[in-house]
Design an enzyme around this catalytic site. Structure first.
Site, PDB file in Angstrom:
ATOM      1  N   LYS A  14      53.629  54.936 128.876  1.00  0.00           N
ATOM      2  CA  LYS A  14      54.241  54.187 127.766  1.00  0.00           C
ATOM      3  C   LYS A  14      53.190  53.808 126.722  1.00  0.00           C
ATOM      4  O   LYS A  14      53.376  54.014 125.529  1.00  0.00           O
ATOM      5  CB  LYS A  14      54.946  52.919 128.280  1.00  0.00           C
ATOM      6  N   ARG A  89      61.985  44.363 131.092  1.00  0.00           N
ATOM      7  CA  ARG A  89      61.706  44.818 132.456  1.00  0.00           C
ATOM      8  C   ARG A  89      62.651  44.211 133.480  1.00  0.00           C
ATOM      9  O   ARG A  89      62.549  44.520 134.665  1.00  0.00           O
ATOM     10  CB  ARG A  89      60.268  44.431 132.838  1.00  0.00           C
ATOM     11  N   ARG A 128      42.693  55.485 136.432  1.00  0.00           N
ATOM     12  CA  ARG A 128      42.389  54.537 135.357  1.00  0.00           C
ATOM     13  C   ARG A 128      41.591  53.350 135.917  1.00  0.00           C
ATOM     14  O   ARG A 128      40.702  52.827 135.270  1.00  0.00           O
ATOM     15  CB  ARG A 128      43.672  54.046 134.681  1.00  0.00           C
ATOM     16  N   ARG A 134      40.763  46.954 134.739  1.00  0.00           N
ATOM     17  CA  ARG A 134      42.021  46.210 134.930  1.00  0.00           C
ATOM     18  C   ARG A 134      42.187  45.858 136.396  1.00  0.00           C
ATOM     19  O   ARG A 134      42.207  46.737 137.262  1.00  0.00           O
ATOM     20  CB  ARG A 134      43.207  47.044 134.431  1.00  0.00           C
ATOM     21  N   ARG A 146      53.540  47.259 142.261  1.00  0.00           N
ATOM     22  CA  ARG A 146      54.073  47.352 140.889  1.00  0.00           C
ATOM     23  C   ARG A 146      55.215  48.372 140.832  1.00  0.00           C
ATOM     24  O   ARG A 146      56.217  48.150 140.156  1.00  0.00           O
ATOM     25  CB  ARG A 146      52.959  47.764 139.912  1.00  0.00           C
TER      26      ARG A 146
HETATM   27  P1  B4P Z   1      49.690  54.138 130.358  1.00  0.00           P
HETATM   28  O1  B4P Z   1      50.162  54.810 129.126  1.00  0.00           O
HETATM   29  O2  B4P Z   1      48.678  53.066 130.181  1.00  0.00           O
HETATM   30  O3  B4P Z   1      50.858  53.520 131.243  1.00  0.00           O
HETATM   31  P2  B4P Z   1      51.899  52.335 131.024  1.00  0.00           P
HETATM   32  O4  B4P Z   1      53.207  52.967 131.383  1.00  0.00           O
HETATM   33  O5  B4P Z   1      51.784  51.745 129.669  1.00  0.00           O
HETATM   34  O6  B4P Z   1      51.364  51.267 132.100  1.00  0.00           O
HETATM   35  P3  B4P Z   1      51.714  49.855 132.773  1.00  0.00           P
HETATM   36  O7  B4P Z   1      53.169  49.789 133.137  1.00  0.00           O
HETATM   37  O8  B4P Z   1      50.721  49.752 133.873  1.00  0.00           O
HETATM   38  O9  B4P Z   1      51.351  48.722 131.832  1.00  0.00           O
HETATM   39  P4  B4P Z   1      51.861  47.330 131.280  1.00  0.00           P
HETATM   40  O10 B4P Z   1      50.722  46.930 130.465  1.00  0.00           O
HETATM   41  O11 B4P Z   1      53.190  47.466 130.609  1.00  0.00           O
HETATM   42  O12 B4P Z   1      49.162  55.293 131.309  1.00  0.00           O
HETATM   43  C1  B4P Z   1      48.584  55.058 132.559  1.00  0.00           C
HETATM   44  C2  B4P Z   1      47.461  56.045 132.826  1.00  0.00           C
HETATM   45  O13 B4P Z   1      47.948  57.388 132.832  1.00  0.00           O
HETATM   46  C3  B4P Z   1      46.370  56.009 131.748  1.00  0.00           C
HETATM   47  O14 B4P Z   1      45.117  56.058 132.369  1.00  0.00           O
HETATM   48  C4  B4P Z   1      46.620  57.264 130.917  1.00  0.00           C
HETATM   49  O15 B4P Z   1      45.433  57.795 130.356  1.00  0.00           O
HETATM   50  C5  B4P Z   1      47.200  58.216 131.953  1.00  0.00           C
HETATM   51  N1  B4P Z   1      48.134  59.163 131.365  1.00  0.00           N
HETATM   52  C6  B4P Z   1      49.039  58.930 130.375  1.00  0.00           C
HETATM   53  N2  B4P Z   1      49.743  60.054 130.078  1.00  0.00           N
HETATM   54  C7  B4P Z   1      49.260  61.036 130.922  1.00  0.00           C
HETATM   55  C8  B4P Z   1      49.588  62.427 131.115  1.00  0.00           C
HETATM   56  N3  B4P Z   1      50.528  63.035 130.405  1.00  0.00           N
HETATM   57  N4  B4P Z   1      48.915  63.102 132.084  1.00  0.00           N
HETATM   58  C9  B4P Z   1      47.954  62.511 132.830  1.00  0.00           C
HETATM   59  N5  B4P Z   1      47.582  61.186 132.680  1.00  0.00           N
HETATM   60  C10 B4P Z   1      48.238  60.466 131.737  1.00  0.00           C
HETATM   61  O16 B4P Z   1      52.091  46.298 132.509  1.00  0.00           O
HETATM   62  C11 B4P Z   1      51.065  45.647 133.231  1.00  0.00           C
HETATM   63  C12 B4P Z   1      51.573  44.392 133.965  1.00  0.00           C
HETATM   64  O17 B4P Z   1      51.929  43.360 132.993  1.00  0.00           O
HETATM   65  C13 B4P Z   1      52.850  44.524 134.804  1.00  0.00           C
HETATM   66  O18 B4P Z   1      52.582  44.990 136.120  1.00  0.00           O
HETATM   67  C14 B4P Z   1      53.387  43.051 134.809  1.00  0.00           C
HETATM   68  O19 B4P Z   1      52.708  42.249 135.747  1.00  0.00           O
HETATM   69  C15 B4P Z   1      53.036  42.546 133.434  1.00  0.00           C
HETATM   70  N6  B4P Z   1      54.155  42.693 132.465  1.00  0.00           N
HETATM   71  C16 B4P Z   1      54.122  43.485 131.339  1.00  0.00           C
HETATM   72  N7  B4P Z   1      55.309  43.402 130.690  1.00  0.00           N
HETATM   73  C17 B4P Z   1      56.106  42.571 131.421  1.00  0.00           C
HETATM   74  C18 B4P Z   1      57.457  42.123 131.273  1.00  0.00           C
HETATM   75  N8  B4P Z   1      58.227  42.525 130.253  1.00  0.00           N
HETATM   76  N9  B4P Z   1      57.967  41.278 132.203  1.00  0.00           N
HETATM   77  C19 B4P Z   1      57.212  40.855 133.235  1.00  0.00           C
HETATM   78  N10 B4P Z   1      55.931  41.249 133.440  1.00  0.00           N
HETATM   79  C20 B4P Z   1      55.374  42.092 132.547  1.00  0.00           C
END
Ligand code: B4P
Length: 204
Positions: A14, A89, A128, A134, A146
């Site tokens: 995302k 979420r 990552r 992190r 998670r």
């Molecule tokens: P990202 O792109 O960083 O993944 P994400 O889906 O954004 O991550 P996440 O769900 O952990 O984050 P959030 O901050 O929302 O990609 C992950 C990895 O994959 C990276 O290293 C990237 O380089 C790699 N990658 C990407 N695309 C790729 C591909 N095509 N091929 C190979 N590798 C690839 O959430 C973090 C925490 O915050 C949650 O656990 C929760 O505790 C809290 N939180 C956030 N929003 C919340 C909400 N609305 N309600 C309650 N808690 C919340």
């Protein structure tokens, strides 16, 4: 306004795809993960509270994230549209978002849901964790919590938007560029239908 939810499990890309989408479509990026990490870095009371949940792989309480999003929407009255990344979420967050947008006489245009297998998610997040610093990425057990939280509380949010016929599934495995192209293919026709792309003012 064009309001997009980028949806998917932790590690589905995302954050990665959001960066590219906001550059192409001039949407305001609202990532609850980024907002929470910024509160943690500044050691605010909200950040200190949120960290306790995030470090365990749990969701932060609804009232905290809903308040943050409400504030961020008010801070950006001139946006062309919003890209919601990692929000909503839970079912309660989804209802709150609909209400907040309704107050602004706008609505969610589409939810794009990234589909990635669990093993691929774990692999990406463990990788990552080796460099990101992190605390929620550097322990496989926390990563699996998670994903469990996602399956239990977040996956049902898609059903809420499916009822309104607003969900499109996109394959989230492949190269970053391939996935980006697939997202663009879903967005472009919807954006054209809503308003001509020439109306988008990058200065807004
Ligand atoms: P990202 O792109 O960083 O993944 P994400 O889906 O954004 O991550 P996440 O769900 O952990 O984050 P959030 O901050 O929302 O990609 C992950 C990895 O994959 C990276 O290293 C990237 O380089 C790699 N990658 C990407 N695309 C790729 C591909 N095509 N091929 C190979 N590798 C690839 O959430 C973090 C925490 O915050 C949650 O656990 C929760 O505790 C809290 N939180 C956030 N929003 C919340 C909400 N609305 N309600 C309650 N808690 C919340």
């Amino acid at each position: 306004m064009f309001n997009l939810i980028l949806f998917g499990p932790p590690g589905s890309g995302k954050g990665t795809q959001s960066e590219k989408l906001i550059a192409k479509y001039y949407l305001k990026h609202l990532s609850t993960g980024d907002l929470l990490r910024s509160e943690i870095a500044r050691k605010t009371p909200l950040g200190i509270e949120a960290k306790k949940f995030m470090d365990k792989g749990q969701l932060v309480p609804d009232e905290v994230v809903i308040g943050m999003i409400s504030y961020a929407l008010d801070e950006n009255p001139d946006a062309n549209g919003f890209l919601f990344d990692g929000f909503p979420r839970t079912a309660l967050q989804a209802q709150a978002l609909d209400k907040l947008l309704d107050l602004k006489h706008t609505f969610i245009t589409v939810m794009l849901a990234l589909d990635v297998s669990e093993e691929e998610l774990v692999k990406r997040l463990v990788k990552r964790g080796e460099t990101s610093g992190r605390t929620d990425d550097n322990n496989e057990q926390v990563i699996r919590t998670r994903i469990l939280e996602y399956n239990k509380k977040t996956a049902p949010v898609a059903e809420y938007f499916k009822k309104a016929n607003k969900v499109a599934m996109v394959k989230g495995e492949g190269t970053v560029e391939e996935i980006f192209s697939a997202l663009v293919k879903e967005i472009d026709p919807r954006m054209k239908k809503q308003k001509p792309s020439t109306d988008i003012n990058p200065n807004k």
